[in-house]
Design an enzyme around this catalytic site. Structure first.
Site, PDB file in Angstrom:
ATOM      1  N   LEU A   7       0.674  -1.183   0.093  1.00 33.75           N
ATOM      2  CA  LEU A   7       0.007  -0.023   0.037  1.00 33.75           C
ATOM      3  C   LEU A   7       0.912   1.412  -0.094  1.00 33.75           C
ATOM      4  O   LEU A   7       1.786   1.223   0.956  1.00 33.75           O
ATOM      5  CB  LEU A   7      -0.929   0.055   1.232  1.00 33.75           C
ATOM      6  CG  LEU A   7      -2.156   1.139   1.169  1.00 33.75           C
ATOM      7  CD1 LEU A   7      -3.270   0.531   2.125  1.00 33.75           C
ATOM      8  CD2 LEU A   7      -1.462   2.317   2.000  1.00 33.75           C
ATOM      9  N   ILE A   8       0.632   2.218  -0.905  1.00 36.10           N
ATOM     10  CA  ILE A   8       1.469   3.088  -1.003  1.00 36.10           C
ATOM     11  C   ILE A   8       0.499   4.505  -0.903  1.00 36.10           C
ATOM     12  O   ILE A   8      -0.473   4.645  -1.719  1.00 36.10           O
ATOM     13  CB  ILE A   8       2.396   3.432  -2.271  1.00 36.10           C
ATOM     14  CG1 ILE A   8       3.051   2.021  -2.596  1.00 36.10           C
ATOM     15  CG2 ILE A   8       3.154   4.479  -2.300  1.00 36.10           C
ATOM     16  CD1 ILE A   8       3.721   1.881  -3.931  1.00 36.10           C
ATOM     17  N   SER A  12      -0.737  10.449  -6.467  1.00 38.40           N
ATOM     18  CA  SER A  12      -1.376  11.057  -7.636  1.00 38.40           C
ATOM     19  C   SER A  12      -0.046  11.730  -8.344  1.00 38.40           C
ATOM     20  O   SER A  12      -0.209  12.111  -9.615  1.00 38.40           O
ATOM     21  CB  SER A  12      -2.175  12.239  -7.151  1.00 38.40           C
ATOM     22  OG  SER A  12      -1.718  13.116  -6.280  1.00 38.40           O
ATOM     23  N   SER A  13       1.116  11.821  -7.808  1.00 30.45           N
ATOM     24  CA  SER A  13       2.070  12.413  -8.656  1.00 30.45           C
ATOM     25  C   SER A  13       3.387  12.266  -7.903  1.00 30.45           C
ATOM     26  O   SER A  13       3.349  11.675  -6.718  1.00 30.45           O
ATOM     27  CB  SER A  13       2.130  14.047  -8.541  1.00 30.45           C
ATOM     28  OG  SER A  13       1.984  14.577  -7.257  1.00 30.45           O
ATOM     29  N   GLY A  14       4.614  12.624  -8.673  1.00 32.40           N
ATOM     30  CA  GLY A  14       5.961  12.656  -7.978  1.00 32.40           C
ATOM     31  C   GLY A  14       6.495  11.262  -7.259  1.00 32.40           C
ATOM     32  O   GLY A  14       6.325  10.268  -8.104  1.00 32.40           O
ATOM     33  N   TYR A 147       7.056  22.278   8.196  1.00 29.40           N
ATOM     34  CA  TYR A 147       7.290  20.873   7.667  1.00 29.40           C
ATOM     35  C   TYR A 147       8.443  20.123   8.379  1.00 29.40           C
ATOM     36  O   TYR A 147       8.448  18.873   8.365  1.00 29.40           O
ATOM     37  CB  TYR A 147       7.766  21.311   6.098  1.00 29.40           C
ATOM     38  CG  TYR A 147       8.232  20.223   5.344  1.00 29.40           C
ATOM     39  CD1 TYR A 147       7.183  19.336   4.774  1.00 29.40           C
ATOM     40  CD2 TYR A 147       9.512  19.648   5.116  1.00 29.40           C
ATOM     41  CE1 TYR A 147       7.524  18.326   4.064  1.00 29.40           C
ATOM     42  CE2 TYR A 147       9.662  18.792   4.217  1.00 29.40           C
ATOM     43  CZ  TYR A 147       8.695  17.908   3.821  1.00 29.40           C
ATOM     44  OH  TYR A 147       9.187  17.002   3.061  1.00 29.40           O
TER      45      TYR A 147
END
Length: 273
Positions: A7-8, A12-14, A147
């Site tokens: 499971l990742i 959707s991108s990158g 972050y």
């Protein structure tokens, strides 16, 4: 042997997209999750071009109920790749606590929710948890306070969890990329009218953004990072901590051998002057 399932999150991108496709090409059954499946087009195109199929599912990692629903009914899970994340540019004095909370929800509590729900399945398969953090989880960086705080928290959480999980046969690893050429940076952005662009830190912010643009001009690709993640998925004895480039290794090393913090402060101080 039966096909293994991974499971990742954040596909959707990158890095997430590249890892989902790479894992499928390596023979894994891939549950590729994202908050908004309406954005699955690029992933589906990449999978089609690679000649692989993916199990695309909606998953908002900040919603514990959605996490439970995503994992309910799974017979087996061999690996979890925590990749979903969100950046933030700003400094606390001129931003809001709500912004910081939002960053923590995605980058820290999202990882906590998914890992907690996945551990019983991973324990049954003697599987592994691989979490994408950042060099920002080791080295605090100007105007990346929220972050970096979230990624520091993830690093501490996983470093503490690793020996406990190992007693039940589950391995835990963290992956620390440096600059990666992906939509992640574009999605962070900064409003030209933000307080930082006109307040007491405007000069420091301008210098820092210029340095960041230079760093990302020579960034590694999401595919480079995906290769490191796949190595961890198949390694017999996966390392706990992996950097994905020579630049990332050098950056992290500067912190880990800097006992009084002076070397890092000297380094990051040049980013804002």
């Amino acid at each position: 042997m039966s096909v293994k399932t991974v499971l990742i999150t954040g596909t959707s991108s990158g890095i997430g997209l590249a890892t989902a496709v790479a894992a499928a090409r390596s023979g894994w059954h891939v549950m590729a999750t994202m908050r908004d499946t309406a954005k699955a087009g690029p992933l589906e195109t990449a999978a089609r071009e690679a000649g692989v199929s993916l199990d695309v599912r909606r998953l908002d990692v900040t919603d514990p109920a959605a996490v439970e629903a995503c994992l309910t009914g799974l017979d087996r899970l061999d690996a979890l790749v925590n990749n979903a994340g969100a950046g933030h540019v700003g400094t606390l004095e001129l931003g809001s606590v709500e912004d910081v909370r939002a960053v923590m929800e995605v980058n820290f509590f999202g990882v906590l929710h998914v890992t907690r729900a996945a551990l019983p399945l991973l324990r049954a398969s003697r599987g592994r948890v691989v979490t994408v953090t950042s060099v920002g989880g080791i080295v605090g960086q100007p105007f990346n306070e929220a972050y970096c705080a979230a990624k520091f928290a993830v690093e501490g959480f996983m470093e503490s969890l690793a020996p406990v999980a190992a007693t039940t046969g589950v391995s835990v690893s963290v992956v620390e990329p440096g600059a990666v050429a992906s939509e992640f940076v574009n999605n962070v952005g900064i409003d030209d009218r933000a307080p930082e662009t006109e307040g007491p830190y405007s000069g420091a912010l301008s210098a820092c953004l210029a340095r960041t643009r230079d760093a990302f001009a020579d960034a590694q690709t999401p595919q480079d990072v995906a290769e490191e993640l796949i190595e961890l998925l198949v390694a017999e004895r996966p390392a706990f901590r992996v950097q994905t480039s020579d630049r990332a290794r050098a950056f992290v090393a500067a912190k880990l051998k800097d006992l009084d913090g002076s070397a890092v402060q000297s380094l990051t101080g040049t980013w804002v002057s």
